[in-house]
Design a protein around this motif. Structure first.
Motif, short mmCIF file in Angstrom:
data_model
loop_
_atom_site.label_atom_id
_atom_site.label_comp_id
_atom_site.label_asym_id
_atom_site.label_seq_id
_atom_site.Cartn_x
_atom_site.Cartn_y
_atom_site.Cartn_z
N SER A 1 -6.90 -4.83 8.88
CA SER A 1 -5.68 -5.09 10.53
C SER A 1 -5.82 -3.06 10.50
CB SER A 1 -4.38 -4.89 9.81
OG SER A 1 -3.45 -5.13 10.59
N ASP B 1 -2.51 -2.10 9.98
CA ASP B 1 -1.88 -1.36 8.37
C ASP B 1 -3.01 -1.51 7.49
OD1 ASP B 1 -0.61 -1.63 5.19
OD2 ASP B 1 0.99 -2.69 6.31
N TYR B 2 -3.40 -0.25 7.04
CA TYR B 2 -4.57 -0.39 6.27
C TYR B 2 -4.64 -1.23 4.92
CZ TYR B 2 -2.79 3.87 3.96
OH TYR B 2 -2.34 5.07 3.19
N GLN B 3 -3.73 -1.52 5.05
CA GLN B 3 -3.64 -2.56 3.56
C GLN B 3 -3.49 -3.70 4.00
OE1 GLN B 3 -0.27 -1.15 0.64
NE2 GLN B 3 -1.64 1.37 0.69
N ASP B 4 -3.14 -4.22 4.96
CA ASP B 4 -3.45 -5.43 5.36
C ASP B 4 -4.75 -6.21 6.03
OD1 ASP B 4 -1.18 -5.94 4.12
OD2 ASP B 4 0.25 -5.75 6.17
N TYR B 5 -4.34 -7.56 6.33
CA TYR B 5 -6.04 -8.03 6.86
C TYR B 5 -5.42 -8.30 8.39
CZ TYR B 5 -8.01 -7.69 2.23
OH TYR B 5 -8.31 -7.17 0.86
N GLU C 1 -2.71 -11.85 8.65
CA GLU C 1 -1.65 -12.24 8.09
C GLU C 1 -0.62 -11.44 9.38
OE1 GLU C 1 -1.27 -9.18 4.97
OE2 GLU C 1 -2.65 -10.23 4.10
N ARG D 1 0.62 3.82 6.28
CA ARG D 1 -0.48 2.72 6.35
C ARG D 1 -0.96 2.63 8.13
NH1 ARG D 1 2.24 -0.66 2.26
NH2 ARG D 1 2.78 -2.71 3.88
N ASN E 1 4.64 3.37 2.41
CA ASN E 1 4.49 2.05 2.13
C ASN E 1 4.74 1.44 3.58
OD1 ASN E 1 3.46 2.98 -0.23
ND2 ASN E 1 5.42 2.91 -0.83
N GLY F 1 3.57 0.15 7.77
CA GLY F 1 2.95 -0.24 9.32
C GLY F 1 3.38 0.38 10.12
N ASN G 1 8.42 -4.20 7.46
CA ASN G 1 7.23 -3.58 6.48
C ASN G 1 9.05 -2.57 5.52
OD1 ASN G 1 4.90 -2.20 7.49
ND2 ASN G 1 4.65 -3.58 6.10
#
Length: 444
Positions: free
Chosen positions: A279, A282-286, A289, A355, A416, A418, A424
């Motif tokens: 995404s 947010d580089y920890q999401d897809y 989502e 993020r 932590n 995005g 978040n």
């Protein structure tokens, strides 16, 4: 800006305005018995000679525990919340920890709300305005194509001219403009327009979360940031550097539309091509989502008649036609309006979910370090201090982010989180807002 103001002032001066509202307090109490505050929806007509019916939709929530408009006090905090896009509705953030509710599916085609635990109307009255026209539940007939943040800001000045006439108890509240994403354009423009207006109000300042403010400065952040995260290899880094350099050259040559295609649209293309499903928010999401759009979209459309919307108006979170109107504006800087507000002594807070990719932390720092503010050198010398907050599911405080403050300028980072930090880390975000409103130097 000056030309826009003169034209708009002449058009509005000889036009008619309108104000309609619906008390929504009992409606929400029936859905969520824990509701203990007044709320209303309404339309404010800011009409001009070119368009006979320009209607802003708003949703107002008073601070928790305040059940009547007559109980609004002089020194209460009052937040205007603006979403970005450009072309995305502010209304969605009622359901994303800025506003007081979360939407959920109650049954087949039946949607309801439950009260959030860490929402911003714990510390302030909050008003959400879908803007510009044709966004969310706002509309114009015939269509009024607003294509610049400065013009959007001037229209909102007229919104509040009418709103304060009808709701005079808010004139002396401490008024702030908050926004996210393309709010990095809207918020400085609206703030500067309010500061320069003759409105009787107590305007205090602005806050921008993960903002898009200066394309030229922010374009240069993507290649090194994504390379440092291990998302890009050397080849992808070089390709992105070259593409963003083209976009920067476009800005220098005054080719703002070309810059938007080369840079702003270009980075979305690059992210899709080079990172697959990561995404940009947010580089920890897809990518799939999302932000729960289906739930609050269904809730709003199920109850849009209750909110007073026309029968033929269907709510959508974002309007791509409005985004298209802003293609030039995207690459025009709003840094000068941030500088104006700082130099005039208004409070300014920039906050950042760490993020994010599209409005990432290095990109914001490029903007901050180039601000032409009389106290910028002293601000740069200040130490960043960490602040702590709990997470909603844990009872232990942890380091939530950092804050750097000097005089009227605040810069906060939320770890932590995005693009939508309140989504978040709602507790940390509420703590940040509370300290900003209270002018606190110490956040722990």
């Amino acid at each position: 800006m000056r030309k826009n103001f003169i034209i708009l002032a002449l058009l509005i001066a000889i036009s008619q305005q309108s104000f309609t509202f619906i008390d929504q307090t009992n409606f929400y109490k029936q859905l969520e018995p824990l509701t203990d505050f007044y709320s209303e929806t309404g339309y404010v007509g800011v009409n001009d000679l070119e368009n006979g019916n320009n209607q802003f939709f708003y949703h107002l929530f008073l601070k928790e525990g305040i059940s009547k408009l007559s109980d609004v006090k002089k020194d209460d905090n009052f937040i205007l919340w603006l979403n970005g896009g450009p072309g995305c509705a502010s209304l969605m953030h009622i359901f994303q920890n800025v506003g007081p509710y979360h939407a959920y599916k109650k049954g087949d085609k039946d949607y309801s709300v439950k009260k959030g635990l860490n929402t911003w109307n714990k510390v302030a009255h909050v008003i959400f305005i879908d803007q510009p026209f044709e966004v969310g539940l706002s509309y114009s007939n015939p269509h009024r194509n607003v294509g610049s943040s400065d013009l959007a800001g001037l229209y909102l000045v007229e919104f509040f001219r009418i709103f304060f006439q009808q709701r005079p108890q808010f004139k002396q509240t401490k008024f702030y403009v908050f926004g996210v994403s393309y709010g990095g354009h809207y918020v400085p423009a609206v703030g500067a327009a309010l500061a320069k207006s003759n409105l009787e109000m107590n305007f205090q300042g602005v806050a921008i979360g993960n903002g898009w403010t200066d394309a030229f400065l922010q374009y240069q952040s993507y290649a090194p940031m994504l390379y440092s995260l291990g998302i890009f290899n050397e080849q992808k880094k070089t390709f992105t550097e070259n593409q963003m350099a083209k976009a920067q050259a476009d800005v220098l040559n005054g080719q703002y539309l070309k810059s938007t295609f080369d840079g702003f649209a270009g980075i979305f293309y690059i992210l899709t091509k080079f990172t697959g499903q990561i995404s940009p928010y947010d580089y920890q999401d897809y990518l799939n989502e999302g932000f729960g759009e289906d739930l609050f979209t269904e809730f709003i459309n199920q109850h849009r008649k209750q909110f007073g919307a026309p029968d033929d108006l269907i709510y959508q979170p974002c309007n791509p036609e409005v985004e298209k109107n802003f293609e030039v504006d995207i690459s025009v800087t709003q840094k000068t309006n941030v500088e104006f507000l700082l130099n005039q002594g208004y409070k300014v807070m920039i906050y950042q979910g760490s993020r994010d990719i599209i409005c990432n932390t290095p990109s914001i720092n490029y903007v901050l370090n180039q601000l032409e503010w009389k106290d910028i050198y002293e601000w740069k010398k200040q130490t960043k201090y960490s602040f702590k907050a709990k997470r909603e599911d844990f009872d232990v405080e942890e380091t939530a982010g950092t804050i750097k403050k000097y005089k009227n300028f605040y810069y906060a980072t939320i770890y932590n989180a995005g693009h939508m930090a309140p989504n978040n880390l709602p507790i940390a975000s509420l703590k940040m807002v509370t300290h900003f409103l209270n002018d606190d130097d110490i956040w722990n």
